[in-house]
Design an enzyme around this catalytic site. Structure first.
Site, PDB file in Angstrom:
ATOM      1  N   PRO A  95      21.747  19.954  24.386  1.00  0.00           N
ATOM      2  CA  PRO A  95      22.040  19.205  23.184  1.00  0.00           C
ATOM      3  C   PRO A  95      21.585  19.843  21.925  1.00  0.00           C
ATOM      4  CG  PRO A  95      20.481  18.034  24.437  1.00  0.00           C
ATOM      5  CD  PRO A  95      20.442  19.033  25.291  1.00  0.00           C
ATOM      6  N   GLY A  99      15.603  20.035  19.923  1.00  0.00           N
ATOM      7  CA  GLY A  99      14.390  20.481  20.025  1.00  0.00           C
ATOM      8  C   GLY A  99      14.258  21.460  21.477  1.00  0.00           C
ATOM      9  N   LEU A 100      15.359  21.472  22.072  1.00  0.00           N
ATOM     10  CA  LEU A 100      15.332  22.065  23.354  1.00  0.00           C
ATOM     11  C   LEU A 100      15.894  23.671  23.168  1.00  0.00           C
ATOM     12  CD1 LEU A 100      16.741  19.519  25.661  1.00  0.00           C
ATOM     13  CD2 LEU A 100      14.261  20.246  25.553  1.00  0.00           C
ATOM     14  N   SER A 102      18.471  24.976  21.722  1.00  0.00           N
ATOM     15  CA  SER A 102      20.030  25.366  22.125  1.00  0.00           C
ATOM     16  C   SER A 102      20.513  26.521  21.350  1.00  0.00           C
ATOM     17  CB  SER A 102      20.862  24.245  21.725  1.00  0.00           C
ATOM     18  OG  SER A 102      20.889  23.908  20.317  1.00  0.00           O
ATOM     19  N   ALA A 104      18.742  29.012  20.213  1.00  0.00           N
ATOM     20  CA  ALA A 104      18.090  30.541  20.698  1.00  0.00           C
ATOM     21  C   ALA A 104      18.696  30.815  22.056  1.00  0.00           C
ATOM     22  CB  ALA A 104      16.636  30.536  20.723  1.00  0.00           C
ATOM     23  N   ALA A 105      19.062  29.721  22.944  1.00  0.00           N
ATOM     24  CA  ALA A 105      19.437  30.159  24.276  1.00  0.00           C
ATOM     25  C   ALA A 105      20.818  30.535  24.245  1.00  0.00           C
ATOM     26  CB  ALA A 105      19.440  28.680  25.071  1.00  0.00           C
ATOM     27  N   ASP A 146      10.841  30.300  19.626  1.00  0.00           N
ATOM     28  CA  ASP A 146      11.976  29.554  20.507  1.00  0.00           C
ATOM     29  C   ASP A 146      12.583  30.886  21.329  1.00  0.00           C
ATOM     30  OD1 ASP A 146      11.320  27.166  19.472  1.00  0.00           O
ATOM     31  OD2 ASP A 146      13.244  26.810  18.777  1.00  0.00           O
TER      32      ASP A 146
HETATM   33  C1  MEV Z   1      11.154  24.592  16.366  1.00  0.00           C
HETATM   34  O1  MEV Z   1      11.558  24.742  17.806  1.00  0.00           O
HETATM   35  C2  MEV Z   1       9.749  24.845  16.131  1.00  0.00           C
HETATM   36  C3  MEV Z   1       9.177  24.682  14.886  1.00  0.00           C
HETATM   37  O2  MEV Z   1       7.897  25.002  14.992  1.00  0.00           O
HETATM   38  C4  MEV Z   1       9.876  25.932  14.111  1.00  0.00           C
HETATM   39  C5  MEV Z   1       9.677  27.203  14.518  1.00  0.00           C
HETATM   40  O3  MEV Z   1       8.532  27.647  15.075  1.00  0.00           O
HETATM   41  O4  MEV Z   1      10.401  28.219  13.866  1.00  0.00           O
HETATM   42  C6  MEV Z   1       9.456  23.580  14.254  1.00  0.00           C
END
Ligand code: MEV
Length: 310
Positions: A95, A99-100, A102, A104-105, A146
């Site tokens: 999704p 926060g998973l 997406s 970067a993947a 990420d």
């Molecule tokens: C995002 O997945 C993680 C954060 O720490 C941003 C980052 O590390 O660039 C919020």
């Protein structure tokens, strides 16, 4: 046809603080993935086919900040190749803005497939460096955690601008990863934290220091198989994330539901404001926690076994 995929990721400890030079711990999540397929064709144009968002467009007309086009251009440039005569189909089960990882993947899957198509798949550090360029388009000050965890596909202990370290998971453990269903772009939360830090540096630096200490303790606990120590560390990290302003009512509702149902610690994971929470469970508590999370409004729950696979 050349195909490659890349997993999702979760940050166990240290999100946000990692942007300010503190350590973070992250692991790949293989239940979700992005996949890129390169198909040669007779037409000279390069066609980008983002199937999940029903967008099909020509690389030549893509704006300079288009993440998919940028990844294609960067990978071709690495091989001194002019992009032509192929299409790139992108499909992802991760999704977006949750926060998973997406973004970067998707970048990593394109770099893997395209480098393979152009002659030789690049090693993880090069793939990660290319994906980092695209992360900068998603938000201006990415730490790089990420793209690193996704390109290396290993548990990572990450400190900005330092060589990435992997670490051993002495005793595998289970996490329930629950989606609030609220898409929250990293850029917004990271920008708000930046503004908070600019207003009150001393307070934010001290909160980031505490998050860094927690990440170090968590690494030690995971490496020595003292999983029970993660309960306190997860809860403490979450309180600090709340203090920097990246929690939300939906996140708090899921965390309360998980802990009430017997999770052994819970926190938001990633940029916050929506996205996913993670809760520590075991074989006995996982079903009850999963049911409670769904009842509290989670859009999806993934049970992920965190282990060293190499
Ligand atoms: C995002 O997945 C993680 C954060 O720490 C941003 C980052 O590390 O660039 C919020």
């Amino acid at each position: 046809m050349t195909k490659a995929s890349a997993p999702g990721k979760i940050i166990l400890f240290g999100e946000h603080a990692v942007v300010y030079g503190r350590p973070a711990i992250a692991v790949p999540v293989s239940q979700v993935y992005a996949e890129a397929t390169i198909n040669p064709h007779t037409d000279a144009r390069v066609i980008i086919d983002a199937v999940d968002v029903a967008r099909r467009y020509d690389l030549g007309s893509a704006p300079s900040d288009d993440p998919l086009a940028t990844m294609i251009r960067l990978t071709c440039a690495r091989f001194d190749a002019t992009p032509s005569h192929f299409s790139v189909r992108i499909h992802s089960t991760i999704p977006i803005a949750s926060g998973l990882g997406s973004g970067a993947a998707v970048s990593v899957s394109i770099a893997r497939a395209l480098s393979r198509y152009l002659g030789a798949e690049l090693p993880p550090d090069e793939i990660s460096a290319l994906a980092y360029q695209v992360e900068k388009l998603h938000h201006g000050t990415p730490s790089g955690v990420d793209n690193s965890v996704i390109a290396f596909e290993r548990p990572v202990y990450f400190v900005r601008d330092r060589k990435i370290e992997s670490f051993r998971i002495a005793q595998p453990f289970l996490l329930a990863i629950a989606d609030t269903g609220i898409a929250a772009p990293t850029r917004i939360a990271v920008g708000d934290v930046r503004r908070g830090w600019e207003k009150d540096r001393a307070r934010f630096e001290s909160l980031f220091d505490k998050m860094g200490v927690i990440a170090d303790k968590a690494r030690k606990a995971i490496e020595t198989g003292q999983v029970e120590r993660l309960r306190h560390l997860m809860n403490a990290n979450h309180i600090l994330l709340r203090e920097i302003g990246v929690s939300s009512p939906d996140i708090e509702r899921l965390i309360l539901a998980a802990t009430t149902a017997g999770a052994h610690g819970a926190k938001l994971s990633g940029a916050g404001r929506g996205g996913n929470i993670i809760a520590l469970v075991n074989e006995v508590t996982q079903d009850k926690v999963e049911r409670a999370l769904l009842k509290a409004g989670a859009k999806r729950v993934i049970i992920s076994r965190v282990e060293t696979k190499f």
